[in-house]
Write a protein that holds these residues in place. Sequence first.
Motif, PDB file in Angstrom:
ATOM      1  N   SER A   4       0.837  -1.202   0.000  1.00  0.00           N
ATOM      2  CA  SER A   4       0.000   0.000   0.000  1.00  0.00           C
ATOM      3  C   SER A   4       0.873   1.254   0.000  1.00  0.00           C
ATOM      4  N   PHE A   6       0.982   4.783   1.397  1.00  0.00           N
ATOM      5  CA  PHE A   6       0.398   5.520   2.520  1.00  0.00           C
ATOM      6  C   PHE A   6       0.825   6.977   2.452  1.00  0.00           C
ATOM      7  N   ASN A  64      -4.982   9.045   6.481  1.00  0.00           N
ATOM      8  CA  ASN A  64      -5.264   8.936   7.914  1.00  0.00           C
ATOM      9  C   ASN A  64      -5.683  10.276   8.489  1.00  0.00           C
ATOM     10  N   TYR A 194      -8.553  -2.217  10.267  1.00  0.00           N
ATOM     11  CA  TYR A 194      -7.138  -2.128  10.630  1.00  0.00           C
ATOM     12  C   TYR A 194      -7.014  -1.324  11.920  1.00  0.00           C
ATOM     13  N   PRO A 196      -3.832   0.406  14.118  1.00  0.00           N
ATOM     14  CA  PRO A 196      -2.408   0.640  14.384  1.00  0.00           C
ATOM     15  C   PRO A 196      -2.098   0.438  15.856  1.00  0.00           C
ATOM     16  N   MET A 215      -1.311  -3.222  12.755  1.00  0.00           N
ATOM     17  CA  MET A 215      -0.392  -2.436  11.934  1.00  0.00           C
ATOM     18  C   MET A 215       0.596  -1.697  12.826  1.00  0.00           C
ATOM     19  N   VAL A 217       3.630   1.088  13.837  1.00  0.00           N
ATOM     20  CA  VAL A 217       3.973   2.474  13.545  1.00  0.00           C
ATOM     21  C   VAL A 217       5.455   2.662  13.865  1.00  0.00           C
ATOM     22  N   SER A 250       4.193  -0.933   8.700  1.00  0.00           N
ATOM     23  CA  SER A 250       4.114   0.423   8.158  1.00  0.00           C
ATOM     24  C   SER A 250       5.458   1.096   8.354  1.00  0.00           C
ATOM     25  N   ILE A 347       2.959  -1.408   4.266  1.00  0.00           N
ATOM     26  CA  ILE A 347       2.281  -0.124   4.093  1.00  0.00           C
ATOM     27  C   ILE A 347       3.354   0.946   4.091  1.00  0.00           C
ATOM     28  N   LEU A 349       5.287   4.507   3.493  1.00  0.00           N
ATOM     29  CA  LEU A 349       5.161   5.963   3.446  1.00  0.00           C
ATOM     30  C   LEU A 349       6.182   6.467   2.434  1.00  0.00           C
TER      31      LEU A 349
END
Length: 384
Positions: A4, A6, A64, A194, A196, A215, A217, A250, A347, A349
């Motif tokens: 994904s 993000f 988000n 989902y 986090p 998920m 962080v 992520s 995921i 970034l």
Amino acid sequence: MKFSFFHLMPYPYLPDDFDEKYSSSSLTYPNANFDPKLGIALYHRYLDELEYADKLGFDGIAVNEHHQSAYGLMPSPNIMAAALARRTENARIMVLGNAIGIRGNPLRVAEEIAMLDLISNGRVDSGFVRGIGWEYFGHSINPTKSRARFNEAHDLIIKAWTAEEMFSWVSPNYEYRYVNIWPRPVQQPHPPIYIPGAGSTETMRFCALHRYTFMSVYAPTRVVRIWFDGYRRAAAELGYVPDPEKIALSIPVYVADTDARAHAEARPAVEFLFRKALKTPMEMVNPPGYVSPGSLRGMLATERKPFGELSYEELVADGYAVVGSPATVAARLRSMYDDLGGYGQLIGLFAIGPSTHEQVMHSAELFAAEVMPVLRPLGVADAA
């Protein structure tokens, strides 16, 4: 494995004296520093990047929620999801997520996600987050009530999505005499969920109980392994092994044609993210009572430096971010797959701080063309 794209939608135009003058990019950072004309360009640029990720073949495009912050310009991620629903065709539209703990009217979340699910033809994933300490201050909500509000809002939303007749809802934090949402979501019994997690044992158990996707962080690999193991252990106590797809890493990712170019371009972006965008006093992130004593003990046991004290080299070496050529990034993520005991979703970034639009697009192109095919079999093989 699924991948994904993000997006935080950050505001990268911080003043030169930001480090000396301001203690945080959130809550207390004056909005006089926001230029609406620059904001117009940013929103359109960021939506272009998310739409392009759909064309590149990413499995999901993710947005988000954050409030009163230069860290992320999405106080309403559902608006961004709505903008994407009609202009994308294949990728899951992932709202990661709605901060239901700070919502005065969580029923509105149930209604908006149901609408998005229909508009997107069943492509919505619904993330639920508790929100960050400063967001409770910004909404004048006692952070000690965060967990209870989150749990009650979650139960209300799920029942609103699944009940086929009107019902009443009365709990310590919310009261509705009539709940009978129109429309209902197309995905049954409801869109995938989902959650986090950042070390809270309650979150791990909550995800395992409901079989939601857990998920990670921002954290070093060794800490993420503890979190993933905690989720797997909670699932084992309930008598099952979670599907790898229910475990999502992520992480910021930057890809360029060579390692040297990737590090040269990623350094200012990664340093911006961890030293400026995430610059917030601890009492604004985790105010007293926001996490349980048990979870707090677990967090303190995984000792690590504050983000602002980490060098770029440490951030990359410890697994806070992945940077390099396509071959290097693929190898690093493959190694992290083993270090973490496996995961089924990445995921990424890709739009990090002051990275240019061209850099973000090129990084995503390289990742889609040369990294995704290498890693794709991992999740599938484990799930088989």
